[in-house]
Scaffold this motif. Structure first.
Motif, short mmCIF file in Angstrom:
data_model
loop_
_atom_site.label_atom_id
_atom_site.label_comp_id
_atom_site.label_asym_id
_atom_site.label_seq_id
_atom_site.Cartn_x
_atom_site.Cartn_y
_atom_site.Cartn_z
N ARG A 83 30.65 -24.59 -19.98
CA ARG A 83 31.10 -25.76 -18.96
C ARG A 83 29.87 -25.80 -17.82
O ARG A 83 29.51 -26.91 -17.63
N GLU A 84 29.50 -24.75 -17.45
CA GLU A 84 28.16 -24.76 -16.18
C GLU A 84 26.97 -25.21 -16.96
O GLU A 84 26.57 -26.09 -16.24
N ARG A 85 26.70 -24.98 -18.17
CA ARG A 85 25.38 -25.84 -18.60
C ARG A 85 25.56 -27.11 -18.66
O ARG A 85 24.60 -27.74 -18.40
N ALA A 86 26.64 -27.46 -19.36
CA ALA A 86 26.94 -29.01 -19.50
C ALA A 86 26.92 -29.70 -18.10
O ALA A 86 26.20 -30.79 -17.86
N THR A 87 27.64 -29.00 -17.33
CA THR A 87 27.57 -29.72 -15.72
C THR A 87 26.16 -29.66 -15.24
O THR A 87 25.88 -30.62 -14.20
N ALA A 88 25.53 -28.80 -15.31
CA ALA A 88 24.18 -28.61 -14.88
C ALA A 88 23.02 -29.90 -15.11
O ALA A 88 22.41 -30.32 -14.45
N CYS A 89 23.36 -30.26 -16.47
CA CYS A 89 22.84 -31.39 -16.87
C CYS A 89 23.41 -32.51 -16.66
O CYS A 89 22.98 -33.57 -17.35
N GLY A 90 24.68 -32.58 -16.17
CA GLY A 90 25.03 -33.91 -15.58
C GLY A 90 26.25 -34.30 -16.76
O GLY A 90 26.59 -35.38 -16.64
N GLY A 91 26.36 -33.62 -17.60
CA GLY A 91 27.49 -33.59 -18.63
C GLY A 91 28.76 -33.20 -18.41
O GLY A 91 29.26 -32.60 -17.44
N THR A 92 29.62 -33.10 -19.35
CA THR A 92 30.95 -32.50 -19.45
C THR A 92 31.04 -31.73 -20.78
O THR A 92 30.21 -31.77 -21.80
N ALA A 93 32.01 -30.72 -20.82
CA ALA A 93 32.32 -29.85 -21.93
C ALA A 93 34.04 -29.77 -21.90
O ALA A 93 34.69 -29.47 -20.83
N ARG A 94 34.44 -29.68 -23.01
CA ARG A 94 35.95 -29.73 -23.38
C ARG A 94 36.07 -28.41 -24.72
O ARG A 94 35.39 -28.50 -25.50
N THR A 95 36.89 -27.59 -24.10
CA THR A 95 37.23 -26.44 -25.10
C THR A 95 38.82 -26.57 -25.32
O THR A 95 39.57 -26.76 -24.51
N GLY A 96 39.17 -26.19 -26.54
CA GLY A 96 40.38 -26.15 -26.91
C GLY A 96 40.80 -26.03 -28.45
O GLY A 96 39.88 -25.96 -29.12
N PRO A 97 41.98 -26.05 -28.83
CA PRO A 97 42.55 -25.89 -30.12
C PRO A 97 41.75 -27.22 -31.08
O PRO A 97 41.87 -28.37 -30.47
N GLY A 98 41.66 -26.89 -32.22
CA GLY A 98 41.27 -28.13 -33.01
C GLY A 98 42.39 -29.19 -33.36
O GLY A 98 43.45 -28.99 -33.00
N VAL A 99 41.94 -29.81 -34.44
CA VAL A 99 42.70 -30.90 -34.72
C VAL A 99 44.02 -30.30 -35.31
O VAL A 99 44.01 -29.30 -36.29
#
Length: 378
Positions: free
Chosen positions: A347-363
């Protein structure tokens, strides 16, 4: 002449102030004593006249400690000396120095009191002397000039203090920024070392655990497993050497950071992983390339080490405005020990590039999915 004056001013500023006061006192005392050493024709000054005249110089030794008191004493001694007809100089040196000192370092009330006491005293001294209008004008002008010079000295000192405080604040801000940059660099190196070691060690553990089984069932696969362990160890050592070299010499050049071109070898090193690319790849910044590589690396590490996945799919979707990375597995999730730091790093790496990250269970609640969107700058 200007150079001599500048040198003298620098010498006065850097010398002990009490030594300067002592020198000024001696100079004024010598100046006012000259009429007693070389008396005027027609009479010899008495002891009382000399004591009163010395009283206009000797108190100057305390001019910084009690400036207003020194001014009052000098003024009274000057008036008393005129009253007993003590010989004097054309200028009241002691009074001028005392008034200058009050104007330079005295408070508001002391300055107003100095003006209220000095000019009547000057008028009384001129009245005892010649009582001529020209002498009134000349004497008032000289004392007024001394007062103005003292105020100018006060303003210059205040400005120097302000500049010194400003420079001190700027230095503290620079130190704070340097500390903050150092903390950020330490955090970055910690993330890099976590990603490198977690990925390499996870691969080596998985391959080492599969090695004995492969030796019994498929010897040719055992050799590939050992080769994978050695390759993962060598890659980890190379990257660790680069980071440790950076720590040893901050001014030295940094080694090349991982890029998107190195993703296929990374994924090929994980036997259960596969890569799929959609859209048209494009050139991106070095920060986005490094973030994408580390996000995929950490997601693979979590899938292999914590989720015990048997299949991992890595999807890179290139859209006109962003790169979307999706890493999904069929494991049991990443809730095991150590998984949390890696997900925070993603999440930190994505935020540092101005992006977002989501983690969680799959489909359908099966497996685990990491999805990161890294936008392209406009």
């Amino acid at each position: 002449m200007h150079t001599v004056a500048m040198s003298l001013a620098r010498f006065v500023r850097t010398t002990n102030p009490y030594a300067v006061d002592a020198a000024i006192t001696v100079f004024v005392l010598v100046a006012v004593s000259l009429p007693f050493v070389f008396p005027r024709p027609g009479g010899t000054p008495g002891l009382l006249a000399y004591l009163l005249t010395a009283g206009t110089a000797i108190p100057l030794i305390w001019r910084r400690r009690v400036p207003f008191t020194v001014l009052v004493v000098v003024a009274l001694a000057t008036i008393a000396g005129k009253a007993v007809d003590a010989p004097g100089q054309p200028l009241a040196y002691g009074g001028l120095v005392a008034l200058y000192t009050v104007a330079a370092i005295g408070g508001r009330r002391q300055r107003w009191g100095a003006l209220a006491a000095t000019f009547p005293g000057v008028a009384a001294g001129v009245a005892f002397n010649t009582n001529r209008m020209s002498e009134y004008f000349y004497t008032f002008l000289v004392f007024f000039t001394a007062y103005v010079l003292g105020r100018l000295s006060h303003a210059r000192q205040e400005r120097a203090t302000v500049l010194e405080d400003r420079a001190l604040r700027a230095e503290r801000e620079r130190e704070f920024e340097a500390d903050r940059a150092a903390a950020g660099e330490r955090a970055r190196i910690a993330r890099e070392m976590h990603d490198v070691l977690s990925h390499a060690v996870s691969l080596m553990i998985v391959q080492a655990e599969a090695g004995p089984v492969a030796v019994r069932t498929a010897p040719h696969r055992a050799e590939a497993a050992f080769d994978a362990i050695a390759a993962a160890g060598r890659d980890a050592m190379v990257q660790l050497r680069g980071m440790l070299g950076l720590l040893r010499s901050e001014a030295g050049p940094r080694g090349p950071q991982p890029t998107l071109a190195q993703l296929p070898p990374l994924i090929d090193g994980v036997p259960v992983a596969s890569l799929r690319v959609t859209g048209e790849p494009r050139a991106v910044s070095a920060d986005v390339e490094l973030a994408a590589y580390r996000i995929v690396q950490e997601a693979l590490t979590n899938a292999v080490k914590h989720a015990a996945a048997s299949k991992v799919d890595v999807d890179l979707d290139w859209s006109p405005d962003a790169l979307t990375i999706t890493v999904s597995d069929d494991g049991v999730g990443t809730g095991g020990p150590g998984g949390g730091h890696g997900l925070v790093g993603i999440r930190e790496r994505a935020t540092a590039c101005g992006g977002t990250a989501r983690t969680g269970p799959g489909v359908g609640g099966r497996g685990f999915t990491v999805e990161a969107r890294l936008p392209f700058p406009a």
